[in-house]
Design a protein around this motif. Structure first.
Motif, PDB file in Angstrom:
ATOM      1  N   GLN B  17       0.875  -1.261   0.055  1.00 18.12           N
ATOM      2  CA  GLN B  17      -0.138  -0.036  -0.159  1.00 18.12           C
ATOM      3  C   GLN B  17       0.857   1.368   0.110  1.00 18.12           C
ATOM      4  OE1 GLN B  17      -2.271  -1.309   3.326  1.00 18.12           O
ATOM      5  NE2 GLN B  17      -3.929  -1.236   2.186  1.00 18.12           N
ATOM      6  N   PHE B  18       0.524   2.050  -0.730  1.00 17.74           N
ATOM      7  CA  PHE B  18       1.138   3.549  -0.638  1.00 17.74           C
ATOM      8  C   PHE B  18       0.176   4.602  -0.170  1.00 17.74           C
ATOM      9  CE2 PHE B  18       2.795   1.090  -4.425  1.00 17.74           C
ATOM     10  CZ  PHE B  18       3.863   1.654  -4.698  1.00 17.74           C
ATOM     11  N   ASP B  19       1.042   5.208   0.629  1.00 26.86           N
ATOM     12  CA  ASP B  19       0.366   6.581   1.543  1.00 26.86           C
ATOM     13  C   ASP B  19       0.376   7.548   0.585  1.00 26.86           C
ATOM     14  OD1 ASP B  19      -0.884   7.342   3.613  1.00 26.86           O
ATOM     15  OD2 ASP B  19       0.721   7.326   5.091  1.00 26.86           O
ATOM     16  N   THR B  20      -0.562   7.956  -0.070  1.00 27.78           N
ATOM     17  CA  THR B  20      -0.607   9.039  -1.125  1.00 27.78           C
ATOM     18  C   THR B  20      -1.527  10.174  -0.550  1.00 27.78           C
ATOM     19  OG1 THR B  20      -2.650   8.406  -2.044  1.00 27.78           O
ATOM     20  CG2 THR B  20      -0.476   7.560  -3.170  1.00 27.78           C
ATOM     21  N   GLY B  23      -5.114   9.386  -0.035  1.00 31.11           N
ATOM     22  CA  GLY B  23      -5.628   8.303   0.817  1.00 31.11           C
ATOM     23  C   GLY B  23      -4.503   7.074   0.461  1.00 31.11           C
ATOM     24  N   LEU B  24      -5.160   5.782   1.249  1.00 31.96           N
ATOM     25  CA  LEU B  24      -3.993   4.636   1.081  1.00 31.96           C
ATOM     26  C   LEU B  24      -4.520   4.018  -0.047  1.00 31.96           C
ATOM     27  CD1 LEU B  24      -1.965   3.581   3.333  1.00 31.96           C
ATOM     28  CD2 LEU B  24      -3.731   2.015   3.810  1.00 31.96           C
ATOM     29  N   THR B  26      -3.925   0.829  -2.600  1.00 33.09           N
ATOM     30  CA  THR B  26      -3.760  -0.627  -2.466  1.00 33.09           C
ATOM     31  C   THR B  26      -3.115  -0.857  -3.961  1.00 33.09           C
ATOM     32  OG1 THR B  26      -5.151  -0.534  -0.873  1.00 33.09           O
ATOM     33  CG2 THR B  26      -4.316  -2.740  -1.627  1.00 33.09           C
ATOM     34  N   ASN B  66       6.447   5.867   3.087  1.00 37.11           N
ATOM     35  CA  ASN B  66       5.018   6.114   2.684  1.00 37.11           C
ATOM     36  C   ASN B  66       4.840   5.027   1.818  1.00 37.11           C
ATOM     37  OD1 ASN B  66       5.126   8.507   3.609  1.00 37.11           O
ATOM     38  ND2 ASN B  66       5.472   9.539   1.573  1.00 37.11           N
ATOM     39  N   GLN B  68       3.792   0.649   2.483  1.00 35.36           N
ATOM     40  CA  GLN B  68       3.733  -0.560   3.593  1.00 35.36           C
ATOM     41  C   GLN B  68       3.522  -1.679   2.684  1.00 35.36           C
ATOM     42  OE1 GLN B  68       0.081   0.764   5.568  1.00 35.36           O
ATOM     43  NE2 GLN B  68       1.001   2.773   5.857  1.00 35.36           N
ATOM     44  N   ILE B 284      -7.522   3.604  -4.668  1.00 29.97           N
ATOM     45  CA  ILE B 284      -7.678   4.355  -3.424  1.00 29.97           C
ATOM     46  C   ILE B 284      -9.035   4.174  -2.926  1.00 29.97           C
ATOM     47  CG2 ILE B 284      -7.752   6.657  -2.282  1.00 29.97           C
ATOM     48  CD1 ILE B 284      -5.686   7.556  -4.036  1.00 29.97           C
TER      49      ILE B 284
END
Lengths: 376, 355
Positions: B17-20, B23-24, B26, B66, B68, B284
């Motif tokens: 998952q990218f923290d943009t 929002g998160l 996937t 950023n 996970q 997202i």
């Protein structure tokens, strides 16, 4: 015959350059300047090919001619009467006219320029009536501390900026990056002479006493120039504070540039590939990312060095270094035009040589440019 | 599918998952598969389906900031997710290597190619400069670079695109990895060069008994080359099967659509080239049901309501994620219903409705 005709310009120029080189080699400061030029040419020949390097060096001749003309015209157009300065307040109109004739100031502009250039080409920059010495000797004497100051401050700036910029770029956006970036910005914002005074206060003269506590040291001498001849360690001790006070603002600029280029480079796919090879971070940063990130830095370093050749006047004053900045400053105040135009000519020549060197350094660092230049 | 007798790589429930700012996001959602030693797996999907992120997640090459990653990646029974960067570096090169999409960008422009090939050997195998150089020479010859003695001292910009990709392959092969991940290795190349590069990878894989993950957006690229194919959509596996089984009996409408989007020689010229209408979903805030439902011509109410599980087909090793698998009676009914209510036009393609 055909060969002669086609290359007459080149042959004449080569001959002229050889004469000039021979004459200028005979005495400083030209001997260094041209020694440097030959070194730069040799470097160019090494990183590209001899033809290209020779072309680059030869193309400096018209540039230098233009520079000499501009320097001379600017000096001639300055207000003030050198003869009056030399003779002092008691001068009569007659004696002024006589001295002007002696110095050749009564002649038309182009005659004066021609005479000056004729002397300059054989390495004679004239004699200063005010300092009562040969201008070439004066410049040689005063340019030594300046070049030393320039070299040491550049070395310090690079030693500070390269690791700081690389680390900051690598840690982009983190707290470490912000701490380094803001600290360096702070050094950029402080004027050199303020930093110089602060350094002297805390490292040389014992600092301040607050509530009975002494803050500061007496580690280093506060001022005075000691030549290398008087011992390396003493020389370096005396040069450390002036070099450091000049280096910090340069280091800040270098660090910012390297940081931003580093961030860009680290996003490139070849860094991914380098990581996927299992290389250590340090190796990736130094072997893979530093060189492609250093191009802007090289340009700015060239310019920065070039501007320091002219002397860092205020730093020289604060630390009482008898540098070229002070030499020119005194010359301007005393209307010693011969000295000033000689010094400016030497400085400009060195500046151009340094810029040529930084151009050639590009070719050494970026093989893509090298092959373009070979193709051209 | 039973656990392969000598599984080299086992990926279990991998999620990245990218923290943009929005929002998160996937990018990879619960991917599980295993790969045996010496086998090859093709990963196919559109751009944005998460296949590149997945391959980098498996290598653990993604930066940590950023991003996970969860799940387990077991390589030679070591869980890569638990390894320290120092230990991972020891794996990269001698154990697993990667080939990237852009062959010019993948090579350092200011370092001679010989040095770039030799570097891994110097670092991992402790070769001397001379040994590494002669090994690099051998590698360049193996990947089909002519006059390798001379070209060793040239820079990347002096090579053509195909030659550069050969050098990248040589770099990847240098330390004899057991697993090679090729991420769109031919996408940036001319069509004529593509086949050569793919053949080279295949040849080297056979010689070295390497396992290969070949990531591509082109079903045609993996068609005859990999043992198995895994089709990805919206970060999920939507179908997985041995290559022959997949082409003979595909179950997932998305796979079918991918296959139809490849131009074919036997079709009359100027015939309409089918493309898949619409876009892959926003990762997202993905839709609830089947992620392909908005673009699927078999779509029914159930598809929008709930997401199908990855289930086994009759053939062993064939998994798919669909309620109305292609070729079944249910899907024929579904398509007929959709044609009747105007969701699908006569040519059989989904009428795109803006929502």
């Amino acid at each position: 015959m055909k060969f002669l005709k086609r290359n007459i310009g080149r042959i004449v120029l080569t001959g002229l350059v050889l004469v000039i080189l021979f004459a200028w080699f005979a005495r400083p400061p030209f001997s260094w300047t041209f020694g440097l030029l030959i070194l730069v040419g040799a470097f160019g020949a090494l990183v590209t090919d001899a033809n290209y390097a020779a072309r680059r060096i030869f193309s400096l001749i018209p540039v230098l001619l233009i520079v000499s003309f501009v320097v001379f015209s600017l000096m001639s157009s300055l207000p003030g009467d050198p003869a009056l300065t030399i003779l002092g307040a008691g001068a009569t109109a007659e004696s002024i006219a006589q001295l002007n004739q002696e110095l050749g100031f009564d002649q038309p502009f182009f005659n004066r320029y021609g005479n000056w250039m004729g002397d300059v080409i054989v390495g004679d920059l004239g004699t200063s009536r005010i300092l009562r010495e040969d201008v070439a000797d004066g410049i040689s004497r005063s340019i030594t501390p300046t070049l030393q100051l320039m070299a040491y401050s550049l070395i310090l700036a690079v030693l500070i900026a390269v690791p700081a910029g690389m680390y900051s770029g690598y840690k982009n956006g983190t707290r470490q990056d912000r701490i380094i970036s803001y600290t360096m910005l702070g050094f950029l914002a402080i004027p050199n002479f303020v930093l110089a005074l602060v350094l002297v206060l805390f490292l040389a003269v014992g600092g301040v006493t607050i509530f009975g506590v002494d803050i500061g040291f007496r580690w280093l001498p506060a001022a005075r120039y000691v030549p290398i001849g008087a011992g390396w360690s003493d020389h370096l001790k005396h040069m450390l504070l002036p070099s450091l006070s000049l280096a910090m603002s340069q280091a800040a600029v270098f660090m910012r540039l390297l940081r931003s280029d580093m961030i860009g480079t680290l996003r490139l796919p070849f860094i991914d590939l380098a990581r996927s090879k299992g290389l250590k971070t340090g190796r990736i940063l130094f072997r893979h990312a530093l060189r492609p990130s250093s191009f802007t830095l090289i340009t700015v370093m060239g310019l920065s060095v070039g501007s320091l050749i002219g002397g860092a006047l205020i730093t020289e004053y604060v630390f009482t270094l008898p540098g070229v900045g002070s030499y020119i400053f005194t010359g301007i105040f005393k209307r010693d035009f011969v000295a000033v135009q000689g010094a400016v000519l030497v400085i400009s020549t060195l500046f151009i040589v340094v810029l040529t060197f930084s151009d050639l350094l590009y070719l050494a660092l970026d093989p893509r440019l090298k092959h373009q230049s070979e193709a051209a | 599918m039973k656990v392969a007798e000598d599984a080299l790589l086992e990926v279990d429930n991998l999620r990245t998952q990218f923290d943009t700012p929005g929002g998160l996001l996937t990018a990879v959602d619960g991917v599980s598969f295993s790969l045996s030693k010496g086998k090859s797996l093709g990963v196919v999907g559109e751009s944005g389906s998460g296949k590149s992120v997945m391959s980098r997640s498996i290598m653990r090459l993604l930066p940590k900031v950023n991003i996970q990653t969860e799940g387990t990646v077991r390589f030679k029974s070591r869980n890569l997710m638990e390894l320290a960067p120092r230990d991972l570096r020891k794996l990269w090169g001698p154990e697993m290597a990667m080939i990237f999409q852009d062959p010019l960008g993948s090579l350092n422009p200011v370092v001679k190619v010989g040095k770039q090939v030799a570097e891994g050997l110097r670092v991992h195998s402790g070769f001397s400069k001379k040994e590494a150089r002669s090994e690099a020479l051998k590698l360049l010859r193996e990947v089909g670079i002519s006059e390798p003695e001379r070209r060793l001292d040239e820079y990347p910009h002096q090579f053509s695109g195909g030659m550069r990709q050969r050098i990248v392959i040589a770099i990847a092969l240098a330390c004899q990895p057991d697993l090679l991940i090729a991420d769109e290795p031919t996408t940036a190349l001319d069509v004529t060069v593509q086949a050569q590069i793919l053949d080279l990878i295949e040849e080297q894989r056979n010689q070295r008994n390497m396992s290969l993950i070949l990531v591509t957006h082109d079903l045609g690229v993996v068609a005859g080359r990999t043992d198995e194919i895994m089709v990805m959509y919206a970060g999920r596996i939507v179908e997985r099967a041995p290559t022959k089984v997949l082409f003979a009996n595909m179950k997932m409408p998305y796979t079918e659509a991918l296959l139809e989007s490849i131009p074919k020689l036997e079709r009359p010229s100027h015939s309409h080239l089918l493309s898949i209408p619409g876009q892959p979903p926003n990762m997202i805030d993905a839709p609830r049901g089947c992620k392909f439902a908005p673009r699927c011509k078999y779509v029914q109410d159930r598809c929008v309501e709930e997401e199908p599980e990855l289930i086994s087909a009759a053939t062993p090793g064939h998994l798919y994620r669909c309620f109305f698998p292609v070729g079944s009676a249910e899907s024929a009914d579904a398509l007929a219903r959709n044609m009747a209510n105007g969701k699908v036009d006569e040519s059989g393609s989904r009428v795109h409705i803006r929502t």
